[in-house]
Each structure stands twice: as C-alpha cells, then as structure tokens.
Design a protein around this motif. Structure first.
Motif, mmCIF file in Angstrom:
data_model
loop_
_atom_site.group_PDB
_atom_site.id
_atom_site.type_symbol
_atom_site.label_atom_id
_atom_site.label_comp_id
_atom_site.label_asym_id
_atom_site.label_seq_id
_atom_site.Cartn_x
_atom_site.Cartn_y
_atom_site.Cartn_z
ATOM 1 N N PHE A 336 0.814 -1.222 0.000
ATOM 2 C CA PHE A 336 0.000 0.000 0.000
ATOM 3 C C PHE A 336 0.846 1.271 0.000
ATOM 4 O O PHE A 336 0.355 2.344 0.343
ATOM 5 C CB PHE A 336 -0.934 0.015 1.220
ATOM 6 N N GLU A 337 2.113 1.157 -0.357
ATOM 7 C CA GLU A 337 3.029 2.288 -0.225
ATOM 8 C C GLU A 337 2.520 3.533 -0.951
ATOM 9 O O GLU A 337 2.523 4.636 -0.398
ATOM 10 C CB GLU A 337 4.418 1.901 -0.757
ATOM 11 N N GLU A 338 2.089 3.380 -2.195
ATOM 12 C CA GLU A 338 1.624 4.537 -2.971
ATOM 13 C C GLU A 338 0.384 5.167 -2.352
ATOM 14 O O GLU A 338 0.281 6.389 -2.236
ATOM 15 C CB GLU A 338 1.325 4.110 -4.410
ATOM 16 N N VAL A 339 -0.557 4.329 -1.922
ATOM 17 C CA VAL A 339 -1.795 4.832 -1.319
ATOM 18 C C VAL A 339 -1.501 5.540 -0.003
ATOM 19 O O VAL A 339 -2.011 6.636 0.263
ATOM 20 C CB VAL A 339 -2.781 3.665 -1.093
ATOM 21 N N LEU A 340 -0.672 4.917 0.837
ATOM 22 C CA LEU A 340 -0.345 5.520 2.131
ATOM 23 C C LEU A 340 0.435 6.824 1.953
ATOM 24 O O LEU A 340 0.269 7.761 2.739
ATOM 25 C CB LEU A 340 0.448 4.533 2.977
ATOM 26 N N GLN A 342 -0.024 8.951 -0.479
ATOM 27 C CA GLN A 342 -1.034 9.957 -0.835
ATOM 28 C C GLN A 342 -1.784 10.441 0.398
ATOM 29 O O GLN A 342 -1.992 11.650 0.576
ATOM 30 C CB GLN A 342 -2.008 9.373 -1.853
ATOM 31 N N PHE A 343 -2.185 9.501 1.264
ATOM 32 C CA PHE A 343 -2.898 9.907 2.474
ATOM 33 C C PHE A 343 -1.974 10.651 3.431
ATOM 34 O O PHE A 343 -2.402 11.576 4.133
ATOM 35 C CB PHE A 343 -3.527 8.685 3.164
ATOM 36 N N GLY A 344 -0.702 10.260 3.454
ATOM 37 C CA GLY A 344 0.268 10.977 4.276
ATOM 38 C C GLY A 344 0.409 12.422 3.839
ATOM 39 O O GLY A 344 0.420 13.349 4.671
ATOM 40 N N LYS A 345 0.508 12.650 2.524
ATOM 41 C CA LYS A 345 0.610 14.022 2.006
ATOM 42 C C LYS A 345 -0.618 14.839 2.373
ATOM 43 O O LYS A 345 -0.515 16.029 2.689
ATOM 44 C CB LYS A 345 0.779 13.980 0.484
ATOM 45 N N LYS A 346 -1.756 14.201 2.333
ATOM 46 C CA LYS A 346 -3.004 14.874 2.697
ATOM 47 C C LYS A 346 -2.948 15.401 4.125
ATOM 48 O O LYS A 346 -3.474 16.481 4.437
ATOM 49 C CB LYS A 346 -4.165 13.888 2.531
ATOM 50 N N HIS A 347 -2.266 14.656 5.010
ATOM 51 C CA HIS A 347 -2.168 15.050 6.421
ATOM 52 C C HIS A 347 -0.826 15.693 6.753
ATOM 53 O O HIS A 347 -0.559 16.000 7.930
ATOM 54 C CB HIS A 347 -2.397 13.826 7.317
ATOM 55 N N GLY A 348 0.011 15.866 5.738
ATOM 56 C CA GLY A 348 1.301 16.522 5.955
ATOM 57 C C GLY A 348 2.314 15.687 6.716
ATOM 58 O O GLY A 348 3.174 16.229 7.420
ATOM 59 N N ILE A 349 2.217 14.370 6.566
ATOM 60 C CA ILE A 349 3.145 13.474 7.267
ATOM 61 C C ILE A 349 3.628 12.392 6.303
ATOM 62 O O ILE A 349 3.139 12.274 5.185
ATOM 63 C CB ILE A 349 2.479 12.813 8.505
ATOM 64 N N SER A 350 4.589 11.591 6.741
ATOM 65 C CA SER A 350 5.115 10.517 5.902
ATOM 66 C C SER A 350 4.106 9.371 5.811
ATOM 67 O O SER A 350 3.171 9.273 6.618
ATOM 68 C CB SER A 350 6.422 9.980 6.481
ATOM 69 N N GLU A 352 4.667 6.242 6.478
ATOM 70 C CA GLU A 352 4.793 5.394 7.648
ATOM 71 C C GLU A 352 4.089 5.987 8.851
ATOM 72 O O GLU A 352 3.428 5.282 9.621
ATOM 73 C CB GLU A 352 6.271 5.143 7.961
ATOM 74 N N GLU A 353 4.217 7.295 9.024
ATOM 75 C CA GLU A 353 3.546 7.943 10.161
ATOM 76 C C GLU A 353 2.034 7.879 9.996
ATOM 77 O O GLU A 353 1.300 7.654 10.969
ATOM 78 C CB GLU A 353 4.005 9.393 10.304
ATOM 79 N N ARG A 356 0.876 4.355 10.892
ATOM 80 C CA ARG A 356 0.885 4.114 12.333
ATOM 81 C C ARG A 356 -0.267 4.828 13.026
ATOM 82 O O ARG A 356 -0.975 4.238 13.854
ATOM 83 C CB ARG A 356 2.232 4.574 12.903
ATOM 84 N N LYS A 357 -0.483 6.085 12.694
ATOM 85 C CA LYS A 357 -1.535 6.867 13.370
ATOM 86 C C LYS A 357 -2.931 6.454 12.918
ATOM 87 O O LYS A 357 -3.882 6.498 13.705
ATOM 88 C CB LYS A 357 -1.302 8.353 13.118
ATOM 89 N N TYR A 358 -3.057 6.050 11.671
ATOM 90 C CA TYR A 358 -4.357 5.583 11.182
ATOM 91 C C TYR A 358 -4.714 4.251 11.836
ATOM 92 O O TYR A 358 -5.854 4.045 12.278
ATOM 93 C CB TYR A 358 -4.304 5.438 9.664
ATOM 94 N N GLN A 359 -3.741 3.365 11.939
ATOM 95 C CA GLN A 359 -3.986 2.069 12.555
ATOM 96 C C GLN A 359 -4.324 2.192 14.039
ATOM 97 O O GLN A 359 -5.151 1.449 14.562
ATOM 98 C CB GLN A 359 -2.767 1.151 12.386
ATOM 99 N N SER A 360 -3.683 3.137 14.710
ATOM 100 C CA SER A 360 -3.935 3.315 16.148
ATOM 101 C C SER A 360 -5.242 4.057 16.420
ATOM 102 O O SER A 360 -5.730 4.049 17.553
ATOM 103 C CB SER A 360 -2.774 4.083 16.786
ATOM 104 N N GLY A 361 -5.806 4.698 15.389
ATOM 105 C CA GLY A 361 -7.028 5.479 15.582
ATOM 106 C C GLY A 361 -6.771 6.928 15.894
ATOM 107 O O GLY A 361 -7.719 7.712 16.056
#
Length: 641
Positions: A336-340, A342-350, A352-353, A356-361
């Motif tokens: 899911f590297e490409e998808v993650l 894109q979502f990371g850029k949306k939230h201004g983070i990497s 991987e971050e 981790r934060k999405y999985q933890s809630g």
C-alpha cells in the motif's frame, strides 16, 4: 570420421528400437546416478532440468541384459531427475526404471501425478496428526503458533487444549462469543489459524491451494473439489463441504480462509454447487447429509448475502462487502506504499507515520476508510487484485457474484424439488419450497437483465449502484451467466463472439481485456487478476458455460489452449504446475503481485497448485481424445484450430 558417426547413429537407432520393443529395466545406483545427472544436465545449478539448461552430454543407462540407451531430451532427463529425487527421499539405494516410464506421455504423466500424488500432498488436517504442518506455519508471529477455537465448540476446546499441553510453542485461544471487527483488529499482531471440524477425535481433512499453505480457502476449495470428484476422491470433497458447514455454524460464514484476519470477510458463494456435485457423484445418497448441508447453505445465503445495507444493495442485487477496520494485515510489505503516501501528504506526514496513526485510531480519515473497505471487498471477491475493482469494489453489483447467487437459488430449487418433494423444513422449523427459490432466481434474473446487461455491447457488465452506471470493464467474470445458465440463448449468441475476440489468448482465457486495463489503470502496477494473466477458475467456469449453450468448438479450443500451455511449461520446466500464467506469452514466468506459488521447488514438484490441478483434470475429461494426442505432441493451438 563421418562414416564412423553414421554407423554409430544406425547402431543407436536400432538398439533404441530393440529397447522400445522389449522395454527392459535399467538399474541405477540412486546417489551416484543423481549426482551424475545433475552434473551433466543441470548446467545452471537451479536444482531442476529445464530448457534453459544445456546438457554437456547424454545420460547413459545400461540394462541388466547389457543393452544401453542414451537419454538427451530435456523432458526425459527431468523425468529421470524426478524419479531419482523421490527414490533419494525414500532412502532407496537402487532404482529400477524403464524407458517407457521416462518417456511417459506428458498429459498422462501430469494427470497421473495429480491423481496419485498431488492431492495427498495438499491435504491437511487440524489435529494431532496434522500438527507438524501447523507448527511449521510461516504466517505466525514470533515463535508462537496459535490456533483459535470458537466459543461454542467445547469439544474442540478440550481436544486442542490437550494438544497445547503436549506441544510447547503451540497456543490455543478461545474466541469470544461475538466476533466484531474491533476484536479482529485487536488480534492482528497475534495471528493464527482457526479450527475446523473434528470427527471421532480426528480433524476432518481439507485441501490447501499450494504446498506452503496450511489454511482452507473459500472458492479454491470448490474448484479443487471438481478435480477430487473426477479423480474418485469423493470422501475428501465431502469432507471439505463438512468443514464449510462448520465454518457457517461457528464463524457465521464461509471464510476467505480459516485465519484470524479473515474473520470479517467471506468468499464467492459456491457452496450449493459443491453440495450438489458431491451428493450427485456419491453412490450412497445420504439425504440427512444433504439436508444438513443445505440448511447451512441457506443460512449463509440469508445471513451473509441477503442482509440489507451490507451485501444486499437497495436495487435488489448484491455486492461484495467485507467488514473490517484499518489496513488488511496479510498483504506483503510495501503493497500500500503509494496509497499511504497519498494519504500521508493529505495530512502533511510521511506514509509510515500515517500508517501508524491511522492504525492506532489517532487519525480519522473517511476517505481512507472507504479505500480499505473497497480493498477488503476486492479480497472477498477472490480477485485480489484487479483494476476492475480497484477503489470501487463495494460500490459494484458484480456480474460474477450475482451469477453465483442465481446459481445458488437454482440449486436450492432443484435439490429441494428432486430430493425433498418440493419442500424442505429446517431444524429450526422454517420451511422452504422449491417454488420460493424459483421466484428468487427469476427476480434476480430480471434485475441482472435490467442493470447488468448491455444490449448494444452484447455483454453483461458490473454495475456501479452509487453512480447508476455500468463500468464497461471487459472481464472473464462478465461471462459467468453462461456457467450459471442465467443468460438467454439470444444473449449467449452475442456474448460468445465477444469472449473469443476480447479474451482469447495464446494460452487460454484472459482475466480481463488489455483495453480495459489501459482505460482504467491509474499507474503501471500489474494487477494479477488482469491482462495478461489467466486463472484456472475462469477457464473452468467458461468452458462449462460454452458447453451449456452448445458452443463445443469454442470450448474445445479454449480447453486445448490452456492444457497446451500447462503441458508445454511442465515439459520444458521440470514438471512445474504453478498458481497462474501469463496466457499472452503462455508462460509461468509471472512477476505481478505475490509471486507465483508452485514455481519454487528442488528437483520435483510434489503438489502442483490446487485449482490448476483440477483444471487439468477437468480439461482432459472434456477434451475429445483426438486433441489429447496433439496435446502430447505439443502441437501449437494455431495449428489445431
């Protein structure tokens, strides 16, 4: 010198003729012969003899009578290597072998090994005897092998907890009474197998897709069952139905596979077909078995597929809709590297971050939730992955699913009418009539014709009920109505030319059309359920679909193309029978998603791949003998049809 070579050639031809006439046995000292063969013929050192090797010289064998023969063809050398490898595994010091064994016709050899060797090697049980496989499971976390047992299976709990006492590193976990997506997510870092049916203190057996698997997969099992029935293994096919009934009774559905992270998703519904084919193949017509199996299948139909707001959509048709929370944990690293990203850029983070934060809630993101619902639903469909379903699977009334449910309703109608005089009363007191299922099927047929049929294109297409439009994606799944006998004769007459034009390839039926991939793909990632790949279940269903409507020559051509490709690859590559093929290039060398199970082995494949094995047996059963002879000679499809 030229004269001498000519004389030797004549002598060799004559001696070979005598060998064939008498078929003497050759005695080989296993270990020396094994090492000598490898040194002569495995020139690339990959522990196989293939067309990519260049033998240094022929392998000579001498019979007890003193006759000698040389073996130089790659196919024969690889067959000899396989026989020596088995003898070596069995700690034999000497091997008696005839030339006819080495030169066995390819189709006969493949079919024989499937029947007498592969099915047994793919069979598992979850019990004391089968524990050795479980304890070697590669999908566990850490050093602990876990087995999860349903809360209401007290017999299983007692049995497996006793095994836990006797086997360090084996842990038994009892599932909660109510299994929720939240619970499933909470044990993603503690994955394990799920228990299956026990009978008389033994695990009820099942067939896994390939040698590295230890779990029973949903739709794989139906296709494996077809092969088992053809090979006279009714007992094993019936046992797999029994394990599915156990899953419905204790897990609420037939699972994607019996692993913890699959508890929130099911698979394409083939159970009614499986029940029907097992029952009607069995000499003993056990009506009580049929009744209890049908009850479970009806329960699954009502409680899994026909729940409004879940897998039943407002227009009356169905969709795949896998529940679950977060990112599917079974995917390989980086999937899911490409998808993650894109979502990371949306939230201004990497990436991987974000993961981790999405999985933890810590991060809530509805767009990501929708994406992973679609992704899990793709996996529930069995077509993981395809551009046909990417980021929209849960919004689609798919042709395949609704065709399968139409077949389910017709199976219920047929079995209840024929074996229960038109009415079946379940153990809960609910009565179902054959007429009820006929009406359900006719209603579904009308809805499929309304939403999925495209008269202009002469095809069924998946329907996006959120957008109110057909996708237009050309896929092998569009032709499932031929298998389920839902299409009219007029529809079939339009569909078959489309199938042969859009999806016929050198090695069989394409999973999807190249044009649809090019129009839909958003990047260059090759999805394994798309062009240029082909899969056994599509072949098997569409062969039968063509035969259902009288298109025999089209069916025979597609069967021949598929079997020719499998046979040619097995002959050229040391007996390889893999999970999937590139049918455009007719090769097992496939690099899209997850690799290609069944291609990695030393000296001899011991199991092939489940539904590939079944497709070979079915193809041989359907194909007229005149084509089988051409198949053994590896005559290309273009010279046959």
């Amino acid at each position: 010198m030229v004269l001498k070579k000519g004389i030797l050639a004549v002598i060799f031809i004559f001696s070979t003729f005598l060998v064939f006439a008498q078929d003497p046995e050759y005695s080989l000292q296993v270990e020396p012969a094994f090492q000598r063969l490898l040194s002569l013929a495995d020139t690339d050192g990959d522990k196989k003899i293939t067309i990519e090797d260049h033998p240094k010289s022929p392998f000579w064998m001498v019979s007890q009578k003193g006759d000698s023969v040389s073996v130089s063809e790659i196919y024969y050398l690889s067959n000899l290597l396989q026989r020596l490898a088995v003898a070596r595994q069995n700690e034999q010091r000497e091997l008696e072998i005839s030339l006819s064994e080495i030169k066995e016709a390819p189709s006969a050899r493949i079919s024989r090994r499937i029947k007498t060797e592969f099915w047994d090697d793919l069979t598992r049980t979850i019990d004391r005897k089968g524990l050795k496989h479980i304890l070697k499971d590669t999908k566990a976390s850490g050093d602990v092998q876990r087995l999860y047992v349903p809360a209401d299976d007290t017999i299983g709990q007692r049995y497996f907890k006793q095994l836990q006492q006797d086997n360090p590193g084996f842990e038994v976990v009892v599932l909660p009474q109510k299994i929720t997506p939240e619970y499933v997510k909470s044990i993603n870092d503690k994955p394990g197998l799920l228990s299956l049916k026990l009978k008389n203190g033994k695990g009820v057996p099942f067939v896994v897709p390939g040698g590295r698997f230890n779990e029973m997969y949903g739709w794989d099992s139906y296709f494996e069952g077809i092969g088992l029935l053809l090979d006279g293994r009714i007992d094993l096919a019936k046992a797999m139905v029994d394990n599915f009934v156990y899953q419905i009774d204790h897990y609420g559905k037939i699972l994607n596979a019996n692993r913890t992270y699959y508890l929130t998703r099911t698979q394409p519904p083939f159970l009614s077909s499986f029940i029907r084919e097992v029952f009607e193949t069995s000499e003993e017509k056990d009506l009580q078995w049929l009744k209890s199996s049908l009850e479970a299948a009806i329960t699954e139909y009502e409680e899994v597929w026909m729940v409004e707001g879940e897998r039943l959509t407002p227009n009356g048709l169905n969709r795949y809709y896998a529940q679950g929370i977060g990112i599917p944990p079974e995917t390989e690293k980086g999937h899911f590297e490409e998808v993650l990203t894109q979502f990371g850029k949306k939230h201004g983070i990497s990436a991987e971050e974000f993961r981790r934060k999405y999985q933890s809630g810590e991060i809530k993101d509805e767009e990501a939730d929708r994406y992973f619902t679609h992704d899990r639903s793709i996996r529930e469909s069995g077509h993981d992955t395809s551009w046909r379903l990417e980021n929209r699977a849960a919004d689609l009334n798919t042709v395949d699913l609704n065709s399968l449910l139409y077949k389910t309703e017709r199976d219920f109608e047929y079995l209840i009418d024929l074996y229960f005089r038109g009415e079946l009363t379940t153990s809960s007191g609910k009565t179902f009539s054959a007429d009820y299922w006929q009406k359900n099927a006719e209603k579904r047929k009308a809805l499929m014709n309304r939403y999925l049929w495209n008269e202009e294109a002469g095809s069924f297409f998946d329907y996006n009920f959120k957008k109110g439009e057909q996708t237009g994606y050309i896929s092998a799944t569009n032709f499932y109505p031929l298998w389920s006998k839902m299409a009219s004769e007029e529809q079939a007459a339009k569909m078959v030319p489309n199938l042969m034009r859009d999806l016929k390839a050198k090695g069989g039926i394409l999973a999807s059309a190249q044009s649809s991939v090019e129009e839909t793909a958003t990047n260059d990632v090759q999805r394994q359920w798309d062009y240029p790949y082909g899969w056994a279940p599509h072949q098997m269903l569409l062969w039968q679909g063509l035969l259902n409507y009288g298109y025999e020559q089209e069916a025979y051509e597609l069967i021949y193309r598929w079997l020719w490709m499998i046979t040619k690859n097995a002959v050229n590559y040391n007996g390889t029978i893999p999970e999937k093929y590139d049918v455009v290039n007719a090769t097992h060398k496939v690099y899209a998603e997850y690799g290609n199970v069944g291609t990695e082995f030393d000296y001899i494949t011991t199991s092939g791949f489940g539904w590939m094995n079944a497709s070979y047996q079915l193809g041989l059963a359907l194909l007229p003998q005149k084509y089988v002879r051409q198949l053994d000679e590896l005559v290309p499809p273009g010279m046959v049809f």
